[in-house]
Design a protein around this motif. Structure first.
Motif, PDB file in Angstrom:
ATOM      1  N   UNK A   1       0.842  -1.199   0.000  1.00  0.00           N
ATOM      2  CA  UNK A   1       0.000   0.000   0.000  1.00  0.00           C
ATOM      3  C   UNK A   1       0.876   1.249   0.000  1.00  0.00           C
ATOM      4  N   UNK A   2       1.936   1.237   0.791  1.00  0.00           N
ATOM      5  CA  UNK A   2       2.866   2.368   0.804  1.00  0.00           C
ATOM      6  C   UNK A   2       3.471   2.563  -0.574  1.00  0.00           C
ATOM      7  N   UNK A   3       3.856   1.480  -1.221  1.00  0.00           N
ATOM      8  CA  UNK A   3       4.424   1.562  -2.565  1.00  0.00           C
ATOM      9  C   UNK A   3       3.422   2.185  -3.537  1.00  0.00           C
ATOM     10  N   UNK A   4       2.176   1.770  -3.469  1.00  0.00           N
ATOM     11  CA  UNK A   4       1.130   2.338  -4.330  1.00  0.00           C
ATOM     12  C   UNK A   4       0.990   3.837  -4.097  1.00  0.00           C
ATOM     13  N   UNK A   5       0.990   4.239  -2.825  1.00  0.00           N
ATOM     14  CA  UNK A   5       0.818   5.648  -2.499  1.00  0.00           C
ATOM     15  C   UNK A   5       2.021   6.482  -2.943  1.00  0.00           C
ATOM     16  N   UNK A   6       3.201   5.939  -2.839  1.00  0.00           N
ATOM     17  CA  UNK A   6       4.391   6.665  -3.310  1.00  0.00           C
ATOM     18  C   UNK A   6       4.349   6.843  -4.824  1.00  0.00           C
ATOM     19  N   UNK A   7       3.905   5.803  -5.542  1.00  0.00           N
ATOM     20  CA  UNK A   7       3.755   5.928  -7.001  1.00  0.00           C
ATOM     21  C   UNK A   7       2.721   6.986  -7.339  1.00  0.00           C
TER      22      UNK A   7
ATOM     23  N   UNK B   1      -6.227   8.943 -13.260  1.00  0.00           N
ATOM     24  CA  UNK B   1      -5.344   7.829 -12.923  1.00  0.00           C
ATOM     25  C   UNK B   1      -4.839   7.954 -11.486  1.00  0.00           C
ATOM     26  N   UNK B   2      -4.493   9.171 -11.071  1.00  0.00           N
ATOM     27  CA  UNK B   2      -4.036   9.394  -9.691  1.00  0.00           C
ATOM     28  C   UNK B   2      -5.162   9.083  -8.718  1.00  0.00           C
ATOM     29  N   UNK B   3      -6.343   9.591  -9.006  1.00  0.00           N
ATOM     30  CA  UNK B   3      -7.500   9.355  -8.139  1.00  0.00           C
ATOM     31  C   UNK B   3      -7.780   7.863  -8.012  1.00  0.00           C
ATOM     32  N   UNK B   4      -7.704   7.147  -9.103  1.00  0.00           N
ATOM     33  CA  UNK B   4      -7.933   5.701  -9.093  1.00  0.00           C
ATOM     34  C   UNK B   4      -6.882   4.985  -8.246  1.00  0.00           C
ATOM     35  N   UNK B   5      -5.628   5.393  -8.372  1.00  0.00           N
ATOM     36  CA  UNK B   5      -4.551   4.765  -7.599  1.00  0.00           C
ATOM     37  C   UNK B   5      -4.752   4.976  -6.104  1.00  0.00           C
ATOM     38  N   UNK B   6      -5.136   6.178  -5.712  1.00  0.00           N
ATOM     39  CA  UNK B   6      -5.368   6.470  -4.293  1.00  0.00           C
ATOM     40  C   UNK B   6      -6.590   5.694  -3.796  1.00  0.00           C
ATOM     41  N   UNK B   7      -7.655   5.669  -4.600  1.00  0.00           N
ATOM     42  CA  UNK B   7      -8.861   4.925  -4.221  1.00  0.00           C
ATOM     43  C   UNK B   7      -8.549   3.437  -4.044  1.00  0.00           C
ATOM     44  N   UNK B   8      -7.761   2.871  -4.944  1.00  0.00           N
ATOM     45  CA  UNK B   8      -7.403   1.457  -4.838  1.00  0.00           C
ATOM     46  C   UNK B   8      -6.561   1.174  -3.598  1.00  0.00           C
TER      47      UNK B   8
END
Length: 90
Positions: A17-23, A50-57
């Motif tokens: 999850x941290x990795x996803x948030x850093x990306x 795309x950013x919103x989707x990444x944060x939501x995921x």
């Protein structure tokens, strides 16, 4: 169910999850640069999506992991209260 500084709340999924948030953070910085550079609004909007989707995921993964691993603790009424509280963020 609440954690303090002496007993950090960690799960196996947290590093991913941290990795996803850093990306997502890096991607968001790139979107800000796009705006500064005057890129077309359609391109910027697509990248913001795309950013919103990444944060939501990342948020959903965190919440689902919490529901899978943390709601077994405490009484049934405590579990219900916590499930109700956290589910509003889905």
């Amino acid at each position: 169910m609440t954690q303090d500084l002496f007993h950090p709340h960690r799960h196996e999924s947290h590093p991913k999850i941290i990795s996803r948030l850093k990306r997502a953070n890096g991607h968001l910085a790139a979107v800000a640069r796009m705006i500064e550079e005057g890129k077309p609004c359609l391109e910027v909007a697509q990248q913001l999506q795309a950013v919103e989707s990444a944060v939501r995921n990342a948020k959903q993964a965190l919440i689902h992991d919490h529901m899978d691993h943390c709601l077994e603790e405490g009484s049934l009424s405590q579990q219900r209260a916590e499930l109700k509280a956290i589910s509003r963020y889905l």
